[in-house]
Design a protein around this motif. Structure first.
Motif, PDB file in Angstrom:
ATOM      1  N   GLN A 145       0.844  -1.201   0.000  1.00 46.84           N
ATOM      2  CA  GLN A 145       0.000   0.000   0.000  1.00 46.84           C
ATOM      3  C   GLN A 145       0.879   1.250   0.000  1.00 46.84           C
ATOM      4  OE1 GLN A 145      -2.691  -0.987   3.442  1.00 46.84           O
ATOM      5  NE2 GLN A 145      -4.246  -0.176   2.064  1.00 46.84           N
ATOM      6  N   GLU A 153      -0.232   5.646  -7.148  1.00 47.79           N
ATOM      7  CA  GLU A 153      -1.262   4.679  -7.519  1.00 47.79           C
ATOM      8  C   GLU A 153      -1.931   4.145  -6.252  1.00 47.79           C
ATOM      9  OE1 GLU A 153      -0.075   1.634 -10.222  1.00 47.79           O
ATOM     10  OE2 GLU A 153       1.248   2.973 -11.374  1.00 47.79           O
ATOM     11  N   GLN A 155      -4.690   2.921  -5.692  1.00 48.69           N
ATOM     12  CA  GLN A 155      -5.507   1.729  -5.876  1.00 48.69           C
ATOM     13  C   GLN A 155      -4.672   0.502  -6.224  1.00 48.69           C
ATOM     14  OE1 GLN A 155      -8.817   1.806  -5.167  1.00 48.69           O
ATOM     15  NE2 GLN A 155      -8.274   3.891  -4.528  1.00 48.69           N
ATOM     16  N   SER A 158      -6.061  -2.916  -3.747  1.00 49.22           N
ATOM     17  CA  SER A 158      -7.473  -2.604  -3.521  1.00 49.22           C
ATOM     18  C   SER A 158      -8.321  -3.724  -4.119  1.00 49.22           C
ATOM     19  CB  SER A 158      -7.837  -1.259  -4.172  1.00 49.22           C
ATOM     20  OG  SER A 158      -7.682  -1.340  -5.584  1.00 49.22           O
ATOM     21  N   GLY A 161      -7.591  -3.553  -7.739  1.00 52.56           N
ATOM     22  CA  GLY A 161      -6.235  -3.141  -8.061  1.00 52.56           C
ATOM     23  C   GLY A 161      -5.384  -4.260  -8.632  1.00 52.56           C
ATOM     24  N   ARG A 164      -5.346  -7.689  -5.505  1.00 51.29           N
ATOM     25  CA  ARG A 164      -6.751  -7.575  -5.114  1.00 51.29           C
ATOM     26  C   ARG A 164      -6.954  -8.012  -3.656  1.00 51.29           C
ATOM     27  NH1 ARG A 164      -6.922  -9.906 -10.141  1.00 51.29           N
ATOM     28  NH2 ARG A 164      -7.507 -11.956  -9.312  1.00 51.29           N
TER      29      ARG A 164
END
Length: 488
Positions: A145, A153, A155, A158, A161, A164
């Motif tokens: 993250q 970025e 995402q 996410s 993303g 996932r």
């Protein structure tokens, strides 16, 4: 040189200072000693991981007002994060990938490969439990993250993303009985396991006696024998955490010995950052520490090659370097194995026993009839909570809930009021010290030295008894005259 596959990927920077900000013509520095410095497996600095370490340095930890812990020789809580993201760093190095190039398939491949690894000591079992793997996975998600935010970025990690994850909720019940809703990010490659429970019970007197017997029979040098006996005494009679014991200095012992009512300084850990507290302690324990200083430590430090004496009480016999808190854990483990104790017995169980015994005495002293009366005193009496926090080094009333339950469970059906707990406690301490002195006599201690030490022991006992004469006041002030010890 260690193989790239196995070498540790980080070292701790003990004296690191970082730029904070500049205001009113003055540069403010951020003390950052203990921060891990991370490298790739080939030894080159891993810049992204080190930027993440800097971010963790400013992330609130316990207490919310300070950053995460960097205490100890392994970087504290931040060092734990460095350890947990190390498999990800190795994986990206082997795959020749930048972190931002990872995708869901690659992250799954990492977790699957870690799950397949076997223990080097027993190839029939996995190298990691699912609980450990879950902790590694969540730390890596947190790091990735950070990587996504760094590259603009947000995402990246996410639900839709490159990697996932889904947000899940769970409820936790605090020690104070409150229910709190919390969330976490979950990746499908990880297995959600039940919350890990710490089931350590208080150390029993029988196990303490077995550990002490092991010290004298394990066949070690005089230095190690003295150090181990002192270590057990400090664990038993201070209720301190292993890191707090490792941080005790020679000056702390000397200063306490010079007091009419000895108080030992401890550096309190696990409350958002180091702070200090003073706890009452017996002269018998201080004298045992003084004996180690003069008969073992002094000899070792004559050959110390690290320059000026660092001042830490417990040292390695050969090098004179300070004894790490992890060594204290290894010492207890070695004694436990030699003593033939098959159930759990570790340093933190001394702390559980100390605090439980303290609460038993407080319940008797203040004649609390129910747990709620004790809790109300902790919440509503500022002086009471201050005294209890000083003794235990805990952060809040809710953090001692378990000990309240243990203390009342022990007192279930107990109606006798101990009129002079101080006298019973003090005599018990010195009876034990006299037994140990007699064992030394039986093993060859010269009679004149035995006589001198026995007379000194009696003198110290009389001083402790005199210092603790009851004034009729049943407040916690009475307990400060000596340290607490009550049979388990």
């Amino acid at each position: 040189m260690k193989n790239e596959k196995t070498r540790k990927l980080f070292s701790v920077l003990p004296d690191l200072k970082l730029f904070g900000h500049r205001a009113l013509g003055k540069t403010e520095i951020k003390e950052s000693g203990g921060l891990p410095f991370i490298t790739w497996p080939n030894g080159a600095p891993c810049s992204m991981a080190n930027l993440y370490m800097l971010a963790l340095r400013d992330r609130p930890g316990r207490g919310r007002s300070r950053g995460m812990s960097r205490d100890g020789g392994q970087g504290g809580t931040i060092g734990v994060y460095a350890t947990k993201i190390s498999p990800l760093i190795r994986f990206c190095f082997d795959q020749n990938l930048d972190f931002i190039q990872l995708n869901d398939q690659l992250f799954t491949k990492l977790i699957v490969s870690l799950r397949k690894e076997k223990s080097p000591d027993n190839p029939s079992i996995p190298a990691r439990t699912e609980t450990t793997l879950l902790e590694i996975g969540r730390a890596c998600i947190d790091f990735l993250q950070f990587v996504g935010r760094f590259y603009g970025e947000p995402q990246f990690v996410s639900e839709e993303g490159s990697i996932r994850v889904t947000e899940k909720e769970f409820l936790v019940t605090t020690r104070g009985g409150r229910t709190i809703k919390r969330t976490f990010l979950h990746h499908h490659s990880l297995t959600i396991v039940g919350r890990r429970h710490h089931t350590r019970d208080p150390m029993t007197l029988e196990d303490i006696k077995a550990l002490r017997a092991a010290v004298n029979s394990i066949g070690s040098s005089r230095h190690i024998q003295l150090r181990r006996n002192m270590m057990l005494s400090l664990y038993e009679h201070t209720g301190a955490r292993r890191g707090e014991i490792a941080n005790i200095r020679v000056n702390d012992i000397q200063n306490a010995l010079s007091m009419k009512k000895p108080m030992l300084r401890l550096i309190t850990l696990k409350v958002g950052g180091p702070s200090e507290r003073l706890i009452p302690i017996s002269r018998a324990v201080l004298t045992e520490a003084k004996k180690y200083i003069e008969m073992a430590r002094k000899k070792t430090m004559r050959g110390y090659k690290g320059g000026k004496d660092h001042g830490f009480l417990m040292v390695q016999e050969v090098t004179g370097k300070p004894l790490a808190k992890y060594t204290l854990t290894s010492e207890i483990s070695a004694l436990r194995e030699h003593a033939g104790i098959e159930h759990q017995a570790c340093g933190h169980m001394f702390r559980h026993a100390f605090i439980t015994n303290l609460f038993v005495l407080l319940i008797k002293r203040h004649k609390f009839k129910h747990k709620d009366e004790f809790r109300n005193a902790l919440i509503n009496s500022a002086k009471f909570i201050t005294d209890v926090m000083m003794w235990t080094g805990q952060q809040s009333p809710s953090s001692v809930e378990r000990y309240i339950n243990l203390a009342f469970a022990r007192l279930d059906g107990y109606e006798e009021t101990v009129a002079s707990v101080h006298i019973i406690r003090t005599n018990r301490i010195y009876d034990r010290a006299e037994e140990e002195l007699l064992e030394e006599l039986q093993k060859g201690l010269p009679v004149p030295e035995y006589t001198l030490r026995l007379n000194e022991l009696k003198r110290q006992r009389d001083e402790d008894l005199k210092a603790g004469v009851s004034t009729g006041d049943e407040s916690l002030d009475d307990l400060r005259k000596t340290f607490f010890e009550e049979g388990s």
